[in-house]
Design an enzyme around this catalytic site. Structure first.
Site, mmCIF file in Angstrom:
data_model
loop_
_atom_site.group_PDB
_atom_site.id
_atom_site.type_symbol
_atom_site.label_atom_id
_atom_site.label_comp_id
_atom_site.label_asym_id
_atom_site.label_seq_id
_atom_site.Cartn_x
_atom_site.Cartn_y
_atom_site.Cartn_z
ATOM 1 C CB ALA A 1 -0.920 -0.010 1.219
ATOM 2 N N PRO B 1 4.701 -2.484 -5.923
ATOM 3 C CG PRO B 1 6.026 -0.628 -6.415
ATOM 4 C CD PRO B 1 5.845 -2.085 -6.754
ATOM 5 C CB SER B 2 0.843 1.776 -3.834
ATOM 6 O OG SER B 2 -0.025 2.817 -4.260
ATOM 7 C CD GLU C 1 -1.348 -4.626 8.222
ATOM 8 O OE1 GLU C 1 -1.099 -4.498 9.417
ATOM 9 O OE2 GLU C 1 -0.681 -4.071 7.321
ATOM 10 N N GLY D 1 -8.325 -3.329 6.091
ATOM 11 C CA GLY D 1 -8.775 -2.126 6.777
ATOM 12 C C GLY D 1 -8.979 -2.314 8.261
ATOM 13 C CB CYS E 1 -4.864 -0.182 8.473
ATOM 14 S SG CYS E 1 -3.258 -0.972 8.654
ATOM 15 C CD GLU F 1 -9.103 1.551 6.708
ATOM 16 O OE1 GLU F 1 -8.156 1.336 7.472
ATOM 17 O OE2 GLU F 1 -9.274 0.941 5.637
ATOM 18 N N GLY G 1 -8.542 -8.951 7.581
ATOM 19 C CA GLY G 1 -7.558 -9.782 6.902
ATOM 20 C C GLY G 1 -7.324 -11.124 7.548
ATOM 21 C CD GLU H 1 2.386 -7.816 7.030
ATOM 22 O OE1 GLU H 1 3.007 -7.799 5.961
ATOM 23 O OE2 GLU H 1 1.751 -6.847 7.464
#
Length: 499
Positions: A173, A199-200, A273, A275, A306, A403, A476, A480
């Site tokens: 993200a 990546p984003s 992972e 919101g 988040c 969110e 999710g 991690e």
């Protein structure tokens, strides 16, 4: 609320824009990626992103490399030494990486979360390697003695063996781009996987800047590849191609649902992972601590986290007094350019995110909420929204259920502790939570009643390499960091044999 002076972020021509495919820096041949500085709303760097064909090639290379098995067959200590060298080289360029993150994500240079953006994940990656080397690669199943003799009278053994999945797609993200990249890449590599990092599109540069150090560290060609894109076609390939064994994704719940559906036909392993809408519960004996509850959210990268406690629960009888204290904590906040050392709060990532904040403030008011402070965009160039406190009548309000991902906090009154816990659990999410009390035992008892993957008692949250984090519900699955954050990148194989 004050405004800091503005400084223009000039593009640095040394910032890499090439993809890393099969060990070779490769210019993209797809749609152009326009990287915008959220502090000025202007594009400061544009370059060709990866094409779908380049994603296909990277997947094929990763599959071939994984199937050869050389990286996975390497001893854990030797593989960890290479990853350790990679981490050390990235730490040497931490200053440059921070400049990139400031430019593309808008995180203020002097903010409390800036160390979390680059340096902390690399320090934690070192710790994760140490933890990984303590884990057994195989271990005996705890069979009863009678079960160790099989029907033929032979001694029977059963072993658990931990093996890499093979090809892992890491999709990250925009809010903590380098942090999320490192969280995924380092444990996946250490455990013997071949990794493709995507990546984003909003924050691609901090990922592409990881390529050179990977090559200098001696990570073999095909083991680690990086591809950025303007759209989502490459990500779709990563989540659907049978050659990819696992997807590790951080992002919104809506996109997470799509990733899960796309991965389902090939039953890829998943780490998601997603919101959150975390609750902060202040018990009656620790109410003064709530004075910083709103600032802790708004000044944490403009609320773009988040795990942030965006729902604040306080006793109904004290709500007005406590909201006034929260509002006072935001009166002198300096909003402005992320490069200015005096800036306390920077922009959100895009104009669309500013509009999302505006929309949720309007929805909240339609449902009976009141603006205590803030509530509108800041009148300056860039994507800025005021730190906002909403007096929310109940937990069903849209601002308390969805969110928002901006500097907006909802304050909700509770009748008693049971009511506070009931409202905290009245959510589709379950990523984090916070309980504050002068009585730690009482706070722990409340924490154990909250349905969330992580609950923090009398602290703002712990980012330890040895403790994992992850979500329940629509926040999710998988973990991690910690032991679980390493094992999630491994499959379990059971070996049965006699002798």
């Amino acid at each position: 609320m004050n405004a800091a002076t503005s400084k223009k972020i000039e593009p640095d021509q040394s910032w890499p824009t090439a993809m890393l495919i099969d060990g070779v820096p490769t210019p993209g041949d797809g749609e152009a990626i326009a990287v915008e500085n959220p502090a000025t709303a202007s594009v400061f760097l544009s370059f060709a992103g990866a094409s779908p064909a380049q994603f296909d090639r990277a997947i094929a290379v990763a599959r071939e490399t994984a199937d050869r098995g050389e990286w996975a067959a390497m001893s854990a200590s030797r593989r960890a030494a290479i990853v350790q060298r990679y981490i050390d080289l990235l730490l040497e360029q931490a200053d440059d990486l921070e400049r990139i993150v400031i430019a593309e994500a808008g995180c203020p240079i002097s903010s409390a979360v800036m160390p979390v953006q680059v340096r902390l994940p690399l320090i934690q990656a070192r710790q994760q390697l140490d933890l990984y080397l303590t884990l057994p690669e195989s271990e005996s199943n705890p069979l009863p003695l009678d079960d160790r003799i099989n029907f033929a009278g032979n001694v029977f053994q059963s072993m658990r063996r931990y093996v890499p999945h093979g090809v892992v797609a890491a999709i990250s993200a925009y809010n903590f781009p380098f942090f999320l990249n490192a969280w995924k890449v380092m444990p996946a590599l250490a455990t013997g996987n071949c990794v493709i990092l995507r990546p984003s599109p909003l924050t691609p540069l901090s990922a592409l800047a990881m390529a050179d150090a990977a090559q200098r560290a001696g990570i073999p060609a095909g083991v680690f590849q990086i591809l950025a894109e303007a759209g989502a076609e490459g990500a779709l390939r990563l989540t659907t191609d049978p050659a990819v064994d696992m997807v590790s994704f951080t992002g919104s719940t809506d996109v997470g649902r799509k990733v899960m559906a796309q991965a389902a036909p090939t039953m890829k392993r998943l780490q998601l992972e997603l919101g959150g809408k975390s609750a902060q519960i202040f018990l009656p004996d620790r109410l003064e601590a709530s004075a910083s509850a709103a600032a802790s959210v708004c000044l944490s990268h403009a609320g773009q986290g988040c795990v942030l406690g965006t729902r604040v629960f306080v006793p109904e009888t004290d709500k007005e007094r406590l909201m006034a204290m929260m509002a006072a904590s935001l009166e002198s906040v300096v909003i402005g350019d992320p490069l200015d050392p005096g800036t306390q709060m920077g922009p959100v990532i895009t104009r669309g995110q500013v509009e999302r904040c505006e929309r949720y403030v309007a929805l909240a008011m339609q449902a009976g909420a009141r603006i205590v402070t803030g509530g509108k965009r800041v009148g300056r160039p860039g994507h800025y929204f005021e730190p906002t406190i909403l007096d929310v009548p109940d937990n069903s309000n849209p601002a308390a259920q969805d969110e928002i991902f901006g500097p907006i906090v909802s304050v909700i009154g509770y009748r008693d502790v049971d009511h506070a816990v009931e409202m905290a659990n009245d959510t589709i999410f379950g990523l984090s939570g916070y309980v504050w009390s002068a009585d730690t035992r009482a706070a722990l008892n409340v924490a154990k009643r909250i349905r969330s993957g992580t609950v923090n008692v009398n602290m703002g949250g712990a980012l330890s390499a040895y403790g994992s984090s992850g979500g329940l519900g629509l926040s999710g699955l998988g973990r991690e960091r910690g032991v679980e954050g390493l094992r999630v990148y491994q499959d379990l194989q059971v070996l049965n044999f006699t002798h």
